[in-house]
Every structure is written in structure tokens, then in C-alpha cells.
Write a protein that holds these residues in place. Structure first.
Motif, mmCIF file in Angstrom:
data_model
loop_
_atom_site.group_PDB
_atom_site.id
_atom_site.type_symbol
_atom_site.label_atom_id
_atom_site.label_comp_id
_atom_site.label_asym_id
_atom_site.label_seq_id
_atom_site.Cartn_x
_atom_site.Cartn_y
_atom_site.Cartn_z
ATOM 1 N N ASN A 172 0.827 -1.211 0.000
ATOM 2 C CA ASN A 172 0.000 0.000 0.000
ATOM 3 C C ASN A 172 0.859 1.258 0.000
ATOM 4 O OD1 ASN A 172 -2.395 -1.506 0.064
ATOM 5 N ND2 ASN A 172 -2.338 -1.658 2.311
ATOM 6 N N ARG A 173 1.945 1.223 0.748
ATOM 7 C CA ARG A 173 2.814 2.398 0.778
ATOM 8 C C ARG A 173 3.483 2.635 -0.565
ATOM 9 N NH1 ARG A 173 6.981 2.362 5.552
ATOM 10 N NH2 ARG A 173 7.881 0.694 4.282
ATOM 11 N N ALA A 174 3.831 1.551 -1.268
ATOM 12 C CA ALA A 174 4.415 1.719 -2.596
ATOM 13 C C ALA A 174 3.431 2.378 -3.545
ATOM 14 C CB ALA A 174 4.859 0.358 -3.136
ATOM 15 N N LEU A 175 2.152 1.991 -3.463
ATOM 16 C CA LEU A 175 1.138 2.588 -4.338
ATOM 17 C C LEU A 175 0.910 4.063 -3.991
ATOM 18 C CD1 LEU A 175 -0.922 2.270 -6.570
ATOM 19 C CD2 LEU A 175 -2.561 1.455 -4.850
ATOM 20 N N LYS A 176 0.824 4.395 -2.711
ATOM 21 C CA LYS A 176 0.640 5.788 -2.316
ATOM 22 C C LYS A 176 1.826 6.647 -2.720
ATOM 23 C CE LYS A 176 -2.362 4.793 1.651
ATOM 24 N NZ LYS A 176 -2.517 4.894 3.137
ATOM 25 N N THR A 177 3.006 6.091 -2.600
ATOM 26 C CA THR A 177 4.209 6.849 -2.970
ATOM 27 C C THR A 177 4.223 7.156 -4.456
ATOM 28 O OG1 THR A 177 5.456 5.781 -1.179
ATOM 29 C CG2 THR A 177 6.726 6.867 -2.897
ATOM 30 N N ILE A 178 3.885 6.186 -5.305
ATOM 31 C CA ILE A 178 3.928 6.425 -6.741
ATOM 32 C C ILE A 178 2.803 7.366 -7.176
ATOM 33 C CG2 ILE A 178 2.458 4.527 -7.541
ATOM 34 C CD1 ILE A 178 5.843 5.606 -9.016
ATOM 35 N N GLU A 179 1.663 7.331 -6.495
ATOM 36 C CA GLU A 179 0.574 8.259 -6.822
ATOM 37 C C GLU A 179 0.973 9.693 -6.486
ATOM 38 O OE1 GLU A 179 -2.656 6.692 -4.597
ATOM 39 O OE2 GLU A 179 -3.281 5.265 -6.155
ATOM 40 N N ALA A 180 1.562 9.875 -5.298
ATOM 41 C CA ALA A 180 2.016 11.220 -4.920
ATOM 42 C C ALA A 180 3.145 11.685 -5.826
ATOM 43 C CB ALA A 180 2.463 11.209 -3.462
ATOM 44 N N LEU A 181 4.029 10.758 -6.189
ATOM 45 C CA LEU A 181 5.134 11.116 -7.076
ATOM 46 C C LEU A 181 4.623 11.544 -8.434
ATOM 47 C CD1 LEU A 181 8.281 11.101 -7.415
ATOM 48 C CD2 LEU A 181 8.024 8.791 -8.333
ATOM 49 N N SER A 182 3.630 10.852 -8.954
ATOM 50 C CA SER A 182 3.076 11.180 -10.263
ATOM 51 C C SER A 182 2.474 12.586 -10.270
ATOM 52 C CB SER A 182 2.021 10.147 -10.646
ATOM 53 O OG SER A 182 1.372 10.500 -11.848
ATOM 54 N N ALA A 183 1.718 12.898 -9.236
ATOM 55 C CA ALA A 183 1.076 14.215 -9.178
ATOM 56 C C ALA A 183 2.093 15.325 -8.975
ATOM 57 C CB ALA A 183 0.048 14.223 -8.060
ATOM 58 N N LYS A 184 3.020 15.137 -8.055
ATOM 59 C CA LYS A 184 3.993 16.177 -7.781
ATOM 60 C C LYS A 184 4.984 16.377 -8.920
ATOM 61 C CE LYS A 184 2.447 17.344 -3.794
ATOM 62 N NZ LYS A 184 1.879 18.699 -3.584
#
Length: 482
Positions: free
Chosen positions: A122-134
Motif C-alpha cells: 500500500n505504501r508503494a502505491l501511495k508513494t507512486i501516486e504522490a510522485l506522479s502528481a507532484k
């Protein structure tokens, strides 16, 4: 050494390969079990710029391909990592986020892929989502020339963000296969090194090369030989007994023009089976109808009398010092034409006694009373007794135990014989490991032979001379000694 030689070494030390493979596979399995599963989340960006016309589009494409390389570095920048940490509560620092990000680009394209690897799915998915947006926002800020002017670069997400449903590491099947292959290679290398470093006598061909003499026999190893060393009884039908009979044949025809009647049986070291070989060779020759005399001349560790079940308290040493006559101490063994002269009491000076004129005169007398004289002597490298006796014989038979004696020791034993001009009749590889296909087992059949008719006279009475025993070889030896 050729390729087949290396393969033979690997086959000979197969257990090293097996143990190495088991250890490496076990290590790979242990590492796999103890490794924490890791998941990957990824997203793919498409970098675009507005352009008009073919020429402008081509130039823009070249510009973007160069620009994508800079964006790959931007994805792992500290500024982007801090933005991700500030926006999403991931429980990670900016440096930890940067350490989990990996980027890749496809040559001659404007596609950019970012991957986040983490032990928490779950943390890997949240990290990549935040990375994509930022990342999209950061590129827009960096590439915008002014407040009222649009950005010449447009970043679009074409794949993801998504996370793998199963761990990307560890991979049990891959790890076990790699462990097995590495173990196989390492085990083969260790087996070859072990074979090259092993200087012990391992095969009959090496024994022939080292001694420079023909191989007269290769006696297979049998566990039962420790308790029943002689080839009599049930052991008479064993593969070992047949190998001794083959040795008997080869020994008789090793030199038909100059047959050896007095043969010294010796070895390089103690415990290689020379006494057992001397006894069994004498038994095999007696079975073939030869008149055989076995002399135990190993005055330091006599064993022949014990093997044959005879009394060895009085024998060769007593004859040599003149206390008894040879005919008084020679003993008949079994029902065969085999006579045995035990060693007698252990003297303080065995070498001097065996090299005396009395020993030479005794061998001259015994040579005429038997077809073949077998002498069991001491090991060549331990004491000089074996060489002293072999000089007085017609030839020597060198016995070597497989896997025990080194090549240098066998070569030294052969040199010890050749240095005094002893005729080396041949060599025997004892306790050899013979494959099942090479072993031959004879079946035993009980044959009833009718007794010969007893001679009678004309009146039907049994003749007196048929009941009286004939003179034996012991009486003949007594007459020769006197």
C-alpha cells in the motif's frame, strides 16, 4: 589432462558435487525465506510539446528526447522527494523516498517510467501516486517561462500508477535454480581440484605407469574379506576368488621362457593386504595342482599362520639359527598340496637373519622340493627385510591398496627393488572398487564324485599297499634338510 580426464575426476568425486549442490540450494532457500517480500509500483509519463509542421515536429521530438533524460534525474531529486513527503503521510523521510525511486527511459522515445520499490504494498502505491502528481506540477513550474505564458512541455500519464499484486522479490524458483547451477559449477570445480591434489593410487593404469610393470591382478573390495580373508568355503565362489585365480594364471605366464619359481610378495606400506594376497595366491596355485610352499618371512609382523589357522610359534627363524630342521616345522594346510613354513619366534635381528647364508641355502633346498615357493615379506618402505628377501627370489610381486598408497610411495617401492636388480614380475591393485557390471559371481553346484575302486587281489581281498598312505612332502623336506 583432456576433457574426459576431468569428467572422470568429477565422476569419481561425485559426492563433492552432490554436497555442494545441496548446500547452495539450501543456502538459496534460506535466503529466500529470510528475505522480506518487496513490491513495485510504477507509472509511465509521455512528454509532449506543441508543434506545427513536419520539420517542427521532428525538431521537437529530438528536443524532447534530450529533455527526457533530464526529467529522469528530476524524478530522483531532493525537491520532488520533499514535496511527496509533505503531501502524503508515508512515514518516510525524503532520503528514504529517493532511495526507493528508480527511473528508466526507452531509447528514441519520449516515454519515461518511474518505479517505486517497497516492502509495503500500500505504501508503494501511495508513494507512486504522490510522485506522479507532484512530478507533473514540478515540470510545469520549472518549464513555465513566465506567469502568463503557457509551458512548452506537457506531461501526461499514459500507464499507471499501479502496484504489482505479487512480490517482485524474492523469486523462489529463480533463486533455487541459480543456487543449483552455482552449486553444480562449484562442486565440479572442487571435484577436479580434489582429484588433481589427490596423489593416492586410484586406478590400475596409474599403477602400471608408476611401477613400469604389467598389471597381473585387480582384486575387488569385498566387506566380507575382513572377517574371511581366505578364498575358501563360501568365499571360493566370490568375485575376489575369481580375481585371484586370474592372478594365478597371469603369474604363471608372465614369462614362459624364464618362469619364476620363488616369488616374493611385498608392498610399499603396511596394511595393503600383501599377506592375504600371498596366502590366497598359494591356495589358488595349490588348487590348480601345483606343489606350493608358503614361507612367512615377515619376521616383524607375521600374520600368515594366523590367517591359515596354524601354529606359528616355531618356524623359519628356528630353522635359520639351526635349532630345528625344516622338515620338522613345515605344516600341511588342508587337503591341498600346500605346505606352510611359519615365521617362528621374532628375532632381534630380522634383516641379518634373512640375508644370511643359511637363508640362501634354505631357499636353494626348498626350490627343489616344491613347484612354486611363495614368500611373504615385510613392506619395502618400512624396513629393508623385503628387499633382502626379494634379492634371493626369482622375482617380486608388488601389492598396492587402491586409495591408500600415494604414487610417490609406490614409485619409491619400485625403485627400491630395481636398485638391487630385483625382477619385478608385476603389480596387483588390491581392494579395487569394481563396478557391478564388471563383477562376475559364480553359482555353486554340488557335484558328487564316485570314489575310485579299491584294488583287490584275485581272492577279492583288499590290497595292503592301497591302504597305506603315500609319503608326503613333509617327509621329502625332512630328507632335503638332512
Amino acid at each position: 589432462m583432456d576433457v574426459f580426464g576431468y569428467l572422470r575426476l568429477v565422476r569419481r568425486h561425485w559426492w563433492i558435487v552432490l554436497v555442494t549442490v545441496m548446500l547452495t540450494v539450501g543456502g538459496a532457500a534460506l535466503v529466500t525465506v529470510r528475505t522480506t517480500p518487496r513490491y513495485q509500483a510504477s507509472v509511465t509519463f509521455f512528454v509532449n510539446t506543441p508543434s506545427q509542421g513536419v520539420t517542427a515536429a521532428y525538431q521537437g521530438s529530438l528536443f524532447l528526447q534530450q529533455r527526457v533524460k533530464s526529467y529522469a534525474d528530476l524524478l530522483t531529486s531532493d525537491r520532488l522527494a520533499q514535496s511527496v513527503v509533505a503531501d502524503a503521510p508515508l512515514g518516510l523521510t525524503a532520503d528514504q523516498v529517493r532511495g526507493r525511486i528508480a527511473t528508466s527511459t526507452k531509447p528514441d522515445t519520449v516515454l519515461l517510467t518511474a518505479t517505486v520499490t517497497d516492502t509495503d504494498q500500500n505504501r508503494a502505491l501511495k508513494t507512486i501516486e504522490a510522485l506522479s502528481a507532484k512530478f507533473t506540477d514540478l515540470v510545469k513550474k520549472v518549464e513555465t517561462p513566465g506567469d502568463n505564458e503557457p509551458s512548452p512541455i506537457k506531461i501526461e500519464v499514459v500507464s499507471g500508477p499501479r502496484v504489482t499484486s505479487s512480490p517482485v522479490s524474492p523469486k523462489p524458483v529463480r533463486n533455487l535454480i541459480l543456487g543449483g547451477l552455482l552449486g553444480l559449477l562449484a562442486g565440479a570445480a572442487l571435484a577436479v581440484l580434489r582429484g588433481l591434489a589427490d596423489v593416492r593410487m586410484r586406478d590400475a593404469a596409474a599403477l602400471q605407469r608408476v611401477t613400469g610393470s604389467p598389471l597381473l591382478g585387480e582384486i575387488p573390495f569385498e566387506p566380507s574379506a575382513r572377517m574371511a580373508p581366505l578364498i575358501v568355503g563360501e568365499a571360493a565362489t566370490s568375485a575376489r576368488a575369481e580375481a585371484v585365480r586370474k592372478l594365478r594364471t597371469n603369474l604363471r605366464f608372465v614369462d614362459v621362457h624364464e618362469p619364476a619359481r620363488v616369488i616374493a610378495v611385498t608392498s610399499a606400506l603396511q596394511g595393503e593386504g600383501k599377506t592375504t594376497m600371498a596366502c590366497n595366491t598359494a591356495i589358488a596355485l595349490a588348487e590348480a595342482g601345483w606343489r606350493v610352499l608358503l614361507i612367512d618371512a615377515d619376521l616383524r609382523r607375521p600374520k600368515a599362520a594366523d590367517y591359515l589357522g596354524l601354529d606359528g610359534g616355531v618356524g623359519l627363524t628356528d630353522v635359520l639359527v639351526g635349532d630345528v630342521q625344516v622338515g620338522d616345522v613345515v605344516q600341511r594346510w588342508g587337503e591341498k598340496s600346500l605346505l606352510v613354513l611359519p615365521s617362528g619366534a621374532t628375532p632381534p635381528n630380522p634383516s641379518e637373519l634373512l640375508g644370511s647364508k643359511a637363508m640362501a641355502d634354505l631357499l636353494v633346498a626348498l626350490r627343489e622340493s616344491a613347484d612354486i615357493v611363495i614368500i611373504d615379506t615385510a613392506p619395502l618402505l618400512a624396513v629393508t627385510d623385503g628387499v633382502v628377501v626379494a634379492v634371493q627370489a626369482d622375482g617380486a610381486l608388488l601389492v598396492t591398496q587402491q586409495g591408500r598408497t600415494s604414487r610417490s610411495q609406490v614409485a619409491a617401492a619400485a625403485r627400491a627393488l630395481s636398485s638391487v636388480s630385483v625382477r619385478l614380475l608385476g603389480c596387483v591393485l588390491n581392494m579395487s572398487k569394481v563396478g557391478k557390471a564388471d563383477a562376475y559371481q559364480y553359482e555353486t553346484y554340488k557335484v558328487v564324485v564316485p570314489a575310485p575302486p579299491v584294488p583287490t587281489d584275485r581272492a577279492g581281498a583288499t590290497r595292503r599297499d592301497a591302504q597305506e598312505p603315500r609319503g608326503d612332502r613333509t617327509q621329502e623336506l625332512t630328507r632335503l634338510s638332512r
